[in-house]
Design an enzyme around this catalytic site. Structure first.
Site, PDB file in Angstrom:
ATOM      1  N   ARG A   1       0.874  -1.189   0.000  1.00 33.86           N
ATOM      2  CA  ARG A   1       0.000   0.000   0.000  1.00 33.86           C
ATOM      3  C   ARG A   1       0.899   1.223   0.000  1.00 33.86           C
ATOM      4  O   ARG A   1       2.120   1.112   0.106  1.00 33.86           O
ATOM      5  CB  ARG A   1      -1.022  -0.009   1.150  1.00 33.86           C
ATOM      6  N   GLY A   2       0.285   2.396  -0.105  1.00 39.98           N
ATOM      7  CA  GLY A   2       1.072   3.623  -0.273  1.00 39.98           C
ATOM      8  C   GLY A   2       1.148   3.920  -1.763  1.00 39.98           C
ATOM      9  O   GLY A   2       1.465   3.024  -2.560  1.00 39.98           O
ATOM     10  N   ALA A   3       0.837   5.175  -2.140  1.00 39.40           N
ATOM     11  CA  ALA A   3       0.655   5.502  -3.553  1.00 39.40           C
ATOM     12  C   ALA A   3       1.848   5.113  -4.449  1.00 39.40           C
ATOM     13  O   ALA A   3       1.665   4.397  -5.441  1.00 39.40           O
ATOM     14  CB  ALA A   3       0.324   6.993  -3.683  1.00 39.40           C
TER      15      ALA A   3
ATOM     16  N   ARG B   1      -7.741  -0.107  -6.667  1.00 39.70           N
ATOM     17  CA  ARG B   1      -7.903   0.978  -5.686  1.00 39.70           C
ATOM     18  C   ARG B   1      -8.045   2.302  -6.458  1.00 39.70           C
ATOM     19  O   ARG B   1      -7.209   2.604  -7.313  1.00 39.70           O
ATOM     20  CB  ARG B   1      -6.696   1.040  -4.719  1.00 39.70           C
TER      21      ARG B   1
ATOM     22  N   GLN C   1      -1.790   2.150   9.924  1.00 40.36           N
ATOM     23  CA  GLN C   1      -0.513   2.310   9.203  1.00 40.36           C
ATOM     24  C   GLN C   1       0.521   3.028  10.055  1.00 40.36           C
ATOM     25  O   GLN C   1       1.723   2.772   9.931  1.00 40.36           O
ATOM     26  CB  GLN C   1      -0.731   3.110   7.910  1.00 40.36           C
TER      27      GLN C   1
ATOM     28  N   ASP D   1      -1.907  10.752  -1.810  1.00 38.29           N
ATOM     29  CA  ASP D   1      -2.335   9.756  -2.801  1.00 38.29           C
ATOM     30  C   ASP D   1      -2.690  10.403  -4.125  1.00 38.29           C
ATOM     31  O   ASP D   1      -2.618   9.767  -5.168  1.00 38.29           O
ATOM     32  CB  ASP D   1      -3.517   8.958  -2.267  1.00 38.29           C
TER      33      ASP D   1
ATOM     34  N   ASN E   1      -5.218  12.381   0.997  1.00 42.72           N
ATOM     35  CA  ASN E   1      -4.317  11.498   1.752  1.00 42.72           C
ATOM     36  C   ASN E   1      -5.172  10.686   2.722  1.00 42.72           C
ATOM     37  O   ASN E   1      -6.396  10.833   2.786  1.00 42.72           O
ATOM     38  CB  ASN E   1      -3.246  12.325   2.479  1.00 42.72           C
ATOM     39  N   LYS E   2      -4.527   9.840   3.478  1.00 38.16           N
ATOM     40  CA  LYS E   2      -5.217   8.943   4.405  1.00 38.16           C
ATOM     41  C   LYS E   2      -6.252   9.665   5.257  1.00 38.16           C
ATOM     42  O   LYS E   2      -6.007  10.770   5.733  1.00 38.16           O
ATOM     43  CB  LYS E   2      -4.146   8.270   5.283  1.00 38.16           C
TER      44      LYS E   2
HETATM   45  O1  MRU Z   1      -4.491   3.132   2.224  1.00 38.43           O
HETATM   46  P1  MRU Z   1      -3.001   3.329   2.097  1.00 38.43           P
HETATM   47  O2  MRU Z   1      -2.225   2.744   3.226  1.00 38.43           O
HETATM   48  O3  MRU Z   1      -2.496   2.912   0.745  1.00 38.43           O
HETATM   49  O4  MRU Z   1      -2.830   4.912   2.182  1.00 38.43           O
HETATM   50  C1  MRU Z   1      -1.533   5.432   2.107  1.00 38.43           C
HETATM   51  C2  MRU Z   1      -1.465   6.894   2.310  1.00 38.43           C
HETATM   52  O5  MRU Z   1      -2.458   7.564   2.491  1.00 38.43           O
HETATM   53  C3  MRU Z   1      -0.105   7.527   2.174  1.00 38.43           C
HETATM   54  O6  MRU Z   1       0.003   8.637   3.017  1.00 38.43           O
HETATM   55  C4  MRU Z   1       0.113   7.974   0.721  1.00 38.43           C
HETATM   56  O7  MRU Z   1      -0.145   6.923  -0.156  1.00 38.43           O
HETATM   57  C5  MRU Z   1       1.491   8.470   0.498  1.00 38.43           C
HETATM   58  S1  MRU Z   1       2.678   7.179   0.550  1.00 38.43           S
HETATM   59  C6  MRU Z   1       4.195   7.808   0.153  1.00 38.43           C
END
Ligand code: MRU
Length: 347
Positions: A48-50, A91, A198, A239, A249-250
């Site tokens: 996970r993470g963009a 996603r 996370q 994201d 973002n999250k």
């Molecule tokens: O749902 P996730 O864990 O994929 O969400 C991740 C985030 O919101 C991060 O802050 C974002 O992707 C940046 S990662 C460098």
């Protein structure tokens, strides 16, 4: 900062991912060998993470290419097209997914003259290039962002935008790692980041592993600590950043941004240019993923709500650009008005 784990690795003609669902209890690496397996890994948040999602999807296309039984270019292109569709459907919020897939599709189309075995090798090279570039991009973001932090500051971060969310040392955490490497004494507060944790599970795990001082707080503690003067800066990842500088973002990031504004604390967003979506004009146009409701109704298999109760579980929120003090990319530090700064980046 020497990272002692690989979030994403291509080894022995296979894609290996660290399983982020089971950290910090166990550090396990799983190989994914088909497009459907890679799609599952993204959807189920093994990875996970963009930026990490973008890199993984690119390897998903390399796998589709490797396994295609096509004997002519048109059929091969169709195989790549349907793999792109399957991966894209996993996603909806992180634009890096589309960015990685578009890049792979473009390479497929630009190299039609190659024999199929050569084209397959070219696509694998592109995925590896995307991974290598992400490592370099993280370093540049870190170098720019580190100039914004001062020694002895306590920095709040939300979610995980570190090595586990990228192929390199991270975006928001990359800024912190680079500041520490530059000799600054930085203390990190990690929001636990309900419901997937996370922050508590992943950010605390990797900062601990790299010996950066970190304290975990629950998501509702930030305002209190800001009021007490215990937080000097906020750094988060993203994201998707709209053309006007609104930041997805999250979930919970928006709360933190409002709190930071109310306490006159800088709120920084660190992200690669591939997270900026010039085709999305405004934050309201960013699709917000709704995750399974069990993430909210249960806490590690333990029910925390009455059976059958309705819940919301949006995985992301949008922070309006007026709450953002600066956006840090590999190309430098952007300040408001973001619409102009972003337009310049893409022209
Ligand atoms: O749902 P996730 O864990 O994929 O969400 C991740 C985030 O919101 C991060 O802050 C974002 O992707 C940046 S990662 C460098």
């Amino acid at each position: 900062m020497s990272l002692n784990f690989n979030t994403i690795e291509w080894k022995d003609n296979q894609l290996y991912l660290i399983d982020q669902r089971i950290l910090p209890q166990r550090e396990e690496y799983i190989s994914f060998n088909t497009v459907s397996e890679v799609a599952f890994a993204i959807k189920d948040m093994v990875v996970r993470g963009a930026p990490a999602i973008g890199v993984t999807a690119a390897f998903g296309i390399a796998i589709a290419a490797r396994d295609s039984a096509a004997t002519d270019y048109e059929t091969f292109k169709q195989d790549i097209g349907s793999a792109c569709e399957e991966l894209f459907a996993t996603r909806p919020t992180a634009i890096n997914l589309k960015w990685g897939l578009d890049r792979m599709k473009a390479v497929c189309e630009a190299n039609q003259e190659l024999l199929l075995p050569e084209l397959k090798a070219r696509l694998l090279k592109e995925a590896q290039d995307i991974l290598d570039e992400d490592i370099a991009t993280n370093r540049q973001i870190g170098a720019h962002g580190a100039t914004l932090l001062e020694s002895n500051q306590t920095v709040l971060t939300h979610c995980n935008a570190g090595a586990l969310a990228t192929a390199g040392h991270g975006t928001a955490l990359g800024v912190i790692y680079s500041a520490v490497e530059a000799g600054k004494n930085i203390n990190v507060l990690a929001d636990e980041t309900r419901p997937f944790l996370q922050g508590a599970r992943l950010t605390a795990w990797e900062l601990n592993k790299n010996e950066v001082p970190v304290k975990v707080i629950t998501d509702n503690m930030a305002g209190h600590l800001m009021k007490l003067g215990k937080i000097q800066a906020v750094v988060v990842g993203s994201d998707r950043i709209a053309a006007n500088g609104d930041v997805a973002n999250k979930i919970g990031t928006y709360n933190v941004a409002i709190l930071a504004k109310a306490h006159n604390i800088p709120f920084y967003v660190a992200a690669p240019v591939s997270t900026i979506d010039p085709e999305t004009a405004h934050g309201d146009d960013i699709p917000i993923e709704e995750r399974p409701h069990e993430e909210v109704t249960n806490f590690f298999q333990q029910a925390t709500t009455p059976k059958g109760v309705a819940v919301h579980n949006p995985a992301f929120d949008v922070t309006p650009n007026n709450l953002v003090s600066a956006i840090i990319t590999e190309r430098g530090i952007m300040r408001a008005p973001y619409g102009e700064a972003i337009a310049k980046l893409f022209n």
